[in-house]
Scaffold this active site. Structure first.
Site, PDB file in Angstrom:
ATOM      1  N   LYS A 102      44.211  41.045  12.978  1.00  0.00           N
ATOM      2  CA  LYS A 102      44.372  39.852  13.663  1.00  0.00           C
ATOM      3  C   LYS A 102      44.249  38.558  12.606  1.00  0.00           C
ATOM      4  O   LYS A 102      45.109  37.625  12.464  1.00  0.00           O
ATOM      5  CB  LYS A 102      43.175  39.576  14.513  1.00  0.00           C
ATOM      6  CG  LYS A 102      43.273  40.177  15.876  1.00  0.00           C
ATOM      7  CD  LYS A 102      42.204  40.409  16.766  1.00  0.00           C
ATOM      8  CE  LYS A 102      42.216  41.442  17.735  1.00  0.00           C
ATOM      9  NZ  LYS A 102      41.290  41.928  18.472  1.00  0.00           N
ATOM     10  N   ASP A 118      41.869  35.448  24.942  1.00  0.00           N
ATOM     11  CA  ASP A 118      41.970  37.040  25.216  1.00  0.00           C
ATOM     12  C   ASP A 118      42.151  37.232  26.706  1.00  0.00           C
ATOM     13  O   ASP A 118      42.329  38.430  27.210  1.00  0.00           O
ATOM     14  CB  ASP A 118      40.563  37.347  25.163  1.00  0.00           C
ATOM     15  CG  ASP A 118      40.457  38.892  24.263  1.00  0.00           C
ATOM     16  OD1 ASP A 118      41.387  39.451  23.798  1.00  0.00           O
ATOM     17  OD2 ASP A 118      39.338  39.286  24.151  1.00  0.00           O
ATOM     18  N   GLN A 126      35.380  40.237  19.618  1.00  0.00           N
ATOM     19  CA  GLN A 126      35.617  41.535  19.621  1.00  0.00           C
ATOM     20  C   GLN A 126      34.981  42.589  20.333  1.00  0.00           C
ATOM     21  O   GLN A 126      33.681  42.704  20.306  1.00  0.00           O
ATOM     22  CB  GLN A 126      35.817  41.950  18.181  1.00  0.00           C
ATOM     23  CG  GLN A 126      36.540  43.351  18.035  1.00  0.00           C
ATOM     24  CD  GLN A 126      38.045  43.469  18.271  1.00  0.00           C
ATOM     25  OE1 GLN A 126      38.701  42.383  18.065  1.00  0.00           O
ATOM     26  NE2 GLN A 126      38.330  44.400  18.689  1.00  0.00           N
TER      27      GLN A 126
HETATM   28  N1  GUN Z   1      38.866  45.458  21.527  1.00  0.00           N
HETATM   29  C1  GUN Z   1      40.027  46.209  21.662  1.00  0.00           C
HETATM   30  N2  GUN Z   1      41.047  45.623  22.456  1.00  0.00           N
HETATM   31  C2  GUN Z   1      40.476  44.337  22.434  1.00  0.00           C
HETATM   32  C3  GUN Z   1      40.973  43.132  23.084  1.00  0.00           C
HETATM   33  O1  GUN Z   1      42.194  42.917  23.256  1.00  0.00           O
HETATM   34  N3  GUN Z   1      40.152  41.999  22.924  1.00  0.00           N
HETATM   35  C4  GUN Z   1      38.902  42.158  22.671  1.00  0.00           C
HETATM   36  N4  GUN Z   1      38.207  41.130  22.778  1.00  0.00           N
HETATM   37  N5  GUN Z   1      38.241  43.252  22.248  1.00  0.00           N
HETATM   38  C5  GUN Z   1      39.285  44.403  22.211  1.00  0.00           C
END
Ligand code: GUN
Length: 283
Positions: A54, A121, A98
């Protein structure tokens, strides 16, 4: 028949290129540099890799990134305070916590404390409500990436049978809502579904989002269908496997995403897109 393989990596790259132009324009016209804050708690290796990707994605398009790493011993209060301070920081446009969090932490109140206009998100119930009522709002990135891939293949969605396997808040439910908003006839299958193959064989659009390697085999797919494989399971050989058995599926499907290189790169591209949008609309 051999399916056309959808190159998610290439599509994500072209989206990132479009986004960097937007970021430059936002900076030149309004003096705003979109900023994404990512909160990572603990030491789950996969999460660390996702967060690094990211961060790279942000750098690539000119988005500022702020990675807050907390130890696995962080308390609920410490995490809540961290998200609060990001919520009150006007230079931060997007916040992502996350997941999964370490077991002793409850993600629910944390996600609900993210202001909906920074919830890039798409996990806050406000944004989920927007999605389910056809209103504008942030949509969970993997689900949004899935729809984007289907659209970029030039597939007609309206009136088609779309089957989503998996009902997670992160992927299955929002992907189903997006397809419904596009006027598909949507069926959601899950672990208690009976006669799964009977249902999947009728799908013009099949989305597999379970996390069980190779569970969808070619004989479960309608000839010519578009198959989007969201699953990623790392096996003992260190390789990533999708929910769809690629070799048998590609003989039947019309379009098929590979794993890796399908939905994965799109998830990050959609996160970047949501962050740029947050900067444009709320910056
Ligand atoms: N963990 C795996 N995929 C995601 C996601 O799209 N958002 C978040 N916050 N955590 C994740």
């Amino acid at each position: 028949m051999s399916a056309q393989i959808i190159d998610g990596k290439a599509i994500a790259k072209s989206i990132r290129e479009e986004l960097s132009v937007k970021v430059q324009a936002l900076k030149a016209q309004k003096g705003i540099v979109p900023c994404l804050a990512v909160v990572l708690v603990g030491d789950d290796p996969a999460s660390h890799i996702y967060v690094r990707n990211k961060e790279r994605g942000c750098n690539d398009v000119g988005i500022k990134s702020k990675i807050i790493r907390m130890t696995s011993g962080a308390t609920q209060q410490e995490l809540a305070d961290c998200v609060d301070s990001l919520a009150n920081d006007s230079s931060v446009h997007g916040i992502l916590v996350q997941l999964p969090l370490p077991k002793h932490l409850d993600p629910e109140p944390i996600i609900m404390s993210i202001p909906p206009n920074k919830d890039v998100d798409g996990l806050h119930v406000y944004n989920i409500g927007c999605l389910n009522t056809g209103r504008r709002g942030f949509v969970a990135c993997t689900a949004k990436g899935t729809l984007n891939l289907i659209k970029r293949c030039g597939i007609k969605i309206e009136g088609k049978n779309a089957v989503v396997i998996g009902r997670s808040d992160l992927v299955g439910k929002p992907a189903s809502a997006l397809l419904l908003n596009e006027n598909a006839t949507v069926t959601i299958c899950h672990s208690r579904t009976e006669d799964l193959a009977d249902i999947t064989k009728r799908a013009d659009i099949l989305v597999a989002a379970v996390g069980k390697a190779g569970m969808v085999t070619g004989d479960m797919i309608k000839s010519g269908a578009i198959v989007i494989d969201v699953g990623t399971t790392k096996k003992d050989d260190g390789k990533l496997y999708g929910d769809v058995e690629f070799e048998s599926a590609k003989e039947v499907a019309g379009y098929l995403t590979p794993v890796p290189g399908g939905v994965g790169p799109m998830t990050i591209a959609m996160l970047l897109e949501n962050t740029v949008e947050a900067g444009e609309i709320y910056g």
